[in-house]
Design a protein around this motif. Structure first.
Motif, mmCIF file in Angstrom:
data_model
loop_
_atom_site.group_PDB
_atom_site.id
_atom_site.type_symbol
_atom_site.label_atom_id
_atom_site.label_comp_id
_atom_site.label_asym_id
_atom_site.label_seq_id
_atom_site.Cartn_x
_atom_site.Cartn_y
_atom_site.Cartn_z
ATOM 1 N N GLN A 25 19.373 86.787 -32.486
ATOM 2 C CA GLN A 25 19.427 86.211 -33.824
ATOM 3 C C GLN A 25 20.230 84.919 -33.862
ATOM 4 O O GLN A 25 19.849 83.962 -34.538
ATOM 5 C CB GLN A 25 19.994 87.224 -34.813
ATOM 6 N N VAL A 26 21.352 84.889 -33.162
ATOM 7 C CA VAL A 26 22.171 83.669 -33.160
ATOM 8 C C VAL A 26 21.410 82.493 -32.547
ATOM 9 O O VAL A 26 21.388 81.390 -33.128
ATOM 10 C CB VAL A 26 23.511 83.914 -32.446
ATOM 11 N N PRO A 27 20.757 82.659 -31.384
ATOM 12 C CA PRO A 27 19.963 81.538 -30.868
ATOM 13 C C PRO A 27 18.836 81.112 -31.819
ATOM 14 O O PRO A 27 18.543 79.918 -31.935
ATOM 15 C CB PRO A 27 19.395 82.080 -29.549
ATOM 16 N N LEU A 28 18.199 82.080 -32.493
ATOM 17 C CA LEU A 28 17.145 81.740 -33.449
ATOM 18 C C LEU A 28 17.704 80.913 -34.598
ATOM 19 O O LEU A 28 17.095 79.919 -35.024
ATOM 20 C CB LEU A 28 16.503 83.019 -33.988
ATOM 21 N N PHE A 29 18.874 81.295 -35.097
ATOM 22 C CA PHE A 29 19.500 80.542 -36.174
ATOM 23 C C PHE A 29 19.884 79.143 -35.704
ATOM 24 O O PHE A 29 19.700 78.156 -36.435
ATOM 25 C CB PHE A 29 20.730 81.296 -36.676
ATOM 26 N N ALA A 30 20.397 79.040 -34.476
ATOM 27 C CA ALA A 30 20.753 77.727 -33.940
ATOM 28 C C ALA A 30 19.515 76.846 -33.793
ATOM 29 O O ALA A 30 19.555 75.637 -34.068
ATOM 30 C CB ALA A 30 21.449 77.889 -32.589
ATOM 31 N N LEU A 31 18.396 77.452 -33.377
ATOM 32 C CA LEU A 31 17.147 76.702 -33.260
ATOM 33 C C LEU A 31 16.688 76.198 -34.626
ATOM 34 O O LEU A 31 16.219 75.060 -34.763
ATOM 35 C CB LEU A 31 16.075 77.577 -32.625
ATOM 36 N N ALA A 32 16.835 77.043 -35.649
ATOM 37 C CA ALA A 32 16.466 76.634 -36.999
ATOM 38 C C ALA A 32 17.332 75.468 -37.473
ATOM 39 O O ALA A 32 16.835 74.507 -38.082
ATOM 40 C CB ALA A 32 16.588 77.816 -37.962
ATOM 41 N N LEU A 33 18.634 75.536 -37.194
ATOM 42 C CA LEU A 33 19.524 74.439 -37.575
ATOM 43 C C LEU A 33 19.134 73.140 -36.876
ATOM 44 O O LEU A 33 19.138 72.067 -37.484
ATOM 45 C CB LEU A 33 20.973 74.795 -37.225
ATOM 46 N N ALA A 34 18.804 73.242 -35.594
ATOM 47 C CA ALA A 34 18.405 72.047 -34.848
ATOM 48 C C ALA A 34 17.126 71.454 -35.434
ATOM 49 O O ALA A 34 16.996 70.222 -35.545
ATOM 50 C CB ALA A 34 18.210 72.394 -33.376
ATOM 51 N N GLY A 35 16.189 72.306 -35.818
ATOM 52 C CA GLY A 35 14.966 71.815 -36.427
ATOM 53 C C GLY A 35 15.213 71.113 -37.738
ATOM 54 O O GLY A 35 14.631 70.054 -38.019
ATOM 55 N N VAL A 36 16.096 71.677 -38.563
ATOM 56 C CA VAL A 36 16.431 71.054 -39.846
ATOM 57 C C VAL A 36 17.103 69.700 -39.622
ATOM 58 O O VAL A 36 16.794 68.710 -40.302
ATOM 59 C CB VAL A 36 17.329 71.983 -40.674
ATOM 60 N N ALA A 37 18.043 69.650 -38.660
ATOM 61 C CA ALA A 37 18.725 68.390 -38.372
ATOM 62 C C ALA A 37 17.736 67.318 -37.924
ATOM 63 O O ALA A 37 17.836 66.151 -38.328
ATOM 64 C CB ALA A 37 19.795 68.613 -37.301
ATOM 65 N N TYR A 38 16.766 67.714 -37.114
ATOM 66 C CA TYR A 38 15.748 66.758 -36.661
ATOM 67 C C TYR A 38 14.932 66.246 -37.846
ATOM 68 O O TYR A 38 14.665 65.029 -37.955
ATOM 69 C CB TYR A 38 14.834 67.429 -35.639
ATOM 70 N N LEU A 39 14.521 67.142 -38.734
ATOM 71 C CA LEU A 39 13.715 66.734 -39.883
ATOM 72 C C LEU A 39 14.514 65.838 -40.829
ATOM 73 O O LEU A 39 13.961 64.901 -41.423
ATOM 74 C CB LEU A 39 13.208 67.967 -40.623
ATOM 75 N N ARG A 40 15.807 66.110 -40.971
ATOM 76 C CA ARG A 40 16.635 65.256 -41.826
ATOM 77 C C ARG A 40 16.729 63.845 -41.257
ATOM 78 O O ARG A 40 16.618 62.856 -41.988
ATOM 79 C CB ARG A 40 18.044 65.854 -41.965
ATOM 80 N N ARG A 41 16.920 63.738 -39.939
ATOM 81 C CA ARG A 41 16.978 62.404 -39.322
ATOM 82 C C ARG A 41 15.631 61.694 -39.448
ATOM 83 O O ARG A 41 15.581 60.471 -39.671
ATOM 84 C CB ARG A 41 17.391 62.522 -37.854
ATOM 85 N N ALA A 42 14.544 62.459 -39.302
ATOM 86 C CA ALA A 42 13.219 61.858 -39.436
ATOM 87 C C ALA A 42 13.012 61.317 -40.843
ATOM 88 O O ALA A 42 12.407 60.243 -41.030
ATOM 89 C CB ALA A 42 12.140 62.888 -39.087
ATOM 90 N N GLU A 43 13.492 62.037 -41.862
ATOM 91 C CA GLU A 43 13.329 61.563 -43.240
ATOM 92 C C GLU A 43 14.181 60.329 -43.490
ATOM 93 O O GLU A 43 13.761 59.423 -44.227
ATOM 94 C CB GLU A 43 13.700 62.680 -44.220
ATOM 95 N N GLN A 44 15.351 60.255 -42.871
ATOM 96 C CA GLN A 44 16.173 59.054 -43.003
ATOM 97 C C GLN A 44 15.478 57.849 -42.364
ATOM 98 O O GLN A 44 15.482 56.748 -42.925
ATOM 99 C CB GLN A 44 17.537 59.291 -42.360
#
Length: 398
Positions: A279-298
């Protein structure tokens, strides 16, 4: 152009040059249809939430309902803070976020209760050799719950399409639906633990820690798969793309939920081993995906506003101010020095909406309505710029 009186803000709007031509669409008054749709959606969802609340109140009793509802507010608060962090770059309309939460807390719960038993019976017929508890927990619950939640996100795509710009928006809307569903479901789980031991005790504390503190984002992550898929689908026109995206996102959400509910069997019913290894690695993967999408939107914001700058609507300094976090912070501090921080927030929000609207036009989505929206946003930006410069001028003279 004149020298900027603040961090990147010009005292005069530029004259459009080659590139993006000045729009001929008159701004005109905003249509009231969007507001009416919001009101109707929220009212309908609120009625269902009230009905679900009355049902829980009658079933649990006042003391258990209040206690478990209070405990459920804690993981809800954690989820809302996380979603607010995701939504900081281009905040979504509060009315739509409210509807998404109400759908999750009420409508999706009602659908789950109404269809759960029927779907469970069908699955038991189709899978006669599978234990009943496995069907109910690992198969039926993910199927019905994720479909019920996902329908709310799909509805938003069709009725509030102009505010659904991409996968990051999808995560926020789907996350609100998931947070609402988890809130109501947590009340049920906490009350079951309360009644199992006849009062407040270790069992309730254990369930609260597992669900409320260790895994508050579970439903948010599941439903976010639907939001991401729909966000990718709406980038191009076409209802078929949306339906295909919904089906793909729902499949991922259901599989993730199945894995979550049945995963402990893989590690011999040891929740903590399952939590830290999977679960912890899955949550970390989700956070990384969100961070990538935020940078892409910027990056997208900077690119699209750069096109307006090339046409004379902004200066490069304004683009840097509007399309970077450091520029926005500096601009808000500057505006706050003379009491104009709300106007600067409006200026930043309108510029971000302008960039996303231009992206929709580039993608060929709803050309007529987005062209009209672009004209309204540009007119609003000029008014907001003037509202910022007046107090800035008074502060400078003072």
């Amino acid at each position: 152009m004149t020298s900027p009186p603040g961090p990147g803000l010009t005292s005069q709007p530029g004259q459009p040059a080659d590139g993006i031509a000045p729009l001929q669409v008159p701004p005109g008054p905003r249509s009231r249809s969007g507001t009416m749709v919001n009101v109707l959606l929220i009212a309908a969802a609120a009625v269902v939430v009230l009905l679900v609340g009355f049902f829980l109140f009658a079933a649990l009793g006042s003391e258990a309902f209040i206690l478990c509802g209070f405990l459920a507010l804690i993981p809800l608060g954690i989820c809302l803070l996380g979603l607010r962090w995701i939504d900081r770059w281009e905040p979504e309309p509060r009315a739509i976020l409210l509807f998404a939460f109400l759908w999750g807390a009420g409508v999706s719960v009602a659908i789950t209760v109404a269809l759960g038993s029927m779907v469970n019976e069908v699955l038991m017929t189709l899978l006669p050799l599978t234990p009943a508890d496995v069907i109910a927990t690992v198969v039926q619950a993910p199927l019905v719950e994720e479909a019920a939640k996902g329908l709310g996100v799909l509805l938003l795509v069709f009725v509030r399409r102009s505010h659904f710009d991409g996968p990051l928006d999808g995560i926020v809307y789907a996350g609100m639906v998931g947070a609402g569903f988890a809130f109501t479901e947590n009340i049920l789980y906490f009350s079951a633990a309360l009644f199992e031991t006849g009062g407040v005790g270790l069992q309730l504390g254990f369930v609260f820690v597992l669900r409320g503190l260790f895994s508050p984002f579970a439903h948010v992550i599941f439903t976010a798969a639907v939001g991401v898929a729909l966000g990718l689908a709406v980038r191009k026109p076409g209802s078929v793309r949306i339906l295909v995206g919904f089906a793909a996102g729902l499949a991922v959400a259901v599989l993730g939920h199945m894995f979550w509910n049945g995963g402990m069997a893989l590690v011999y019913d040891d929740f903590f081993l399952f939590y830290f290894l999977l679960q912890v690695p899955l949550f970390a993967l989700a956070l990384a995906g969100v961070a990538y999408l935020r940078r892409a939107e910027q990056r997208l914001t900077a690119e699209r506003l750069g096109e307006y700058a090339a046409a004379g609507w902004f200066t490069p300094a304004e683009v840097d101010m509007l399309a970077t976090r450091s520029g926005r912070r500096q601009a808000l501090r500057w505006a706050g020095s003379f009491g104009a921080k709300p106007a600067m927030r409006d200026f930043i929000r309108e510029a971000t909406n302008l960039a996303l609207t231009r992206q929709q036009l580039v993608n060929g989505r709803d050309l007529r309505s987005n062209a009209a929206r672009e004209g309204r946003i540009l007119a609003g930006l000029l008014r907001t710029r003037a509202a910022l410069l007046q107090p800035a001028g008074r502060a400078g003279r003072g």
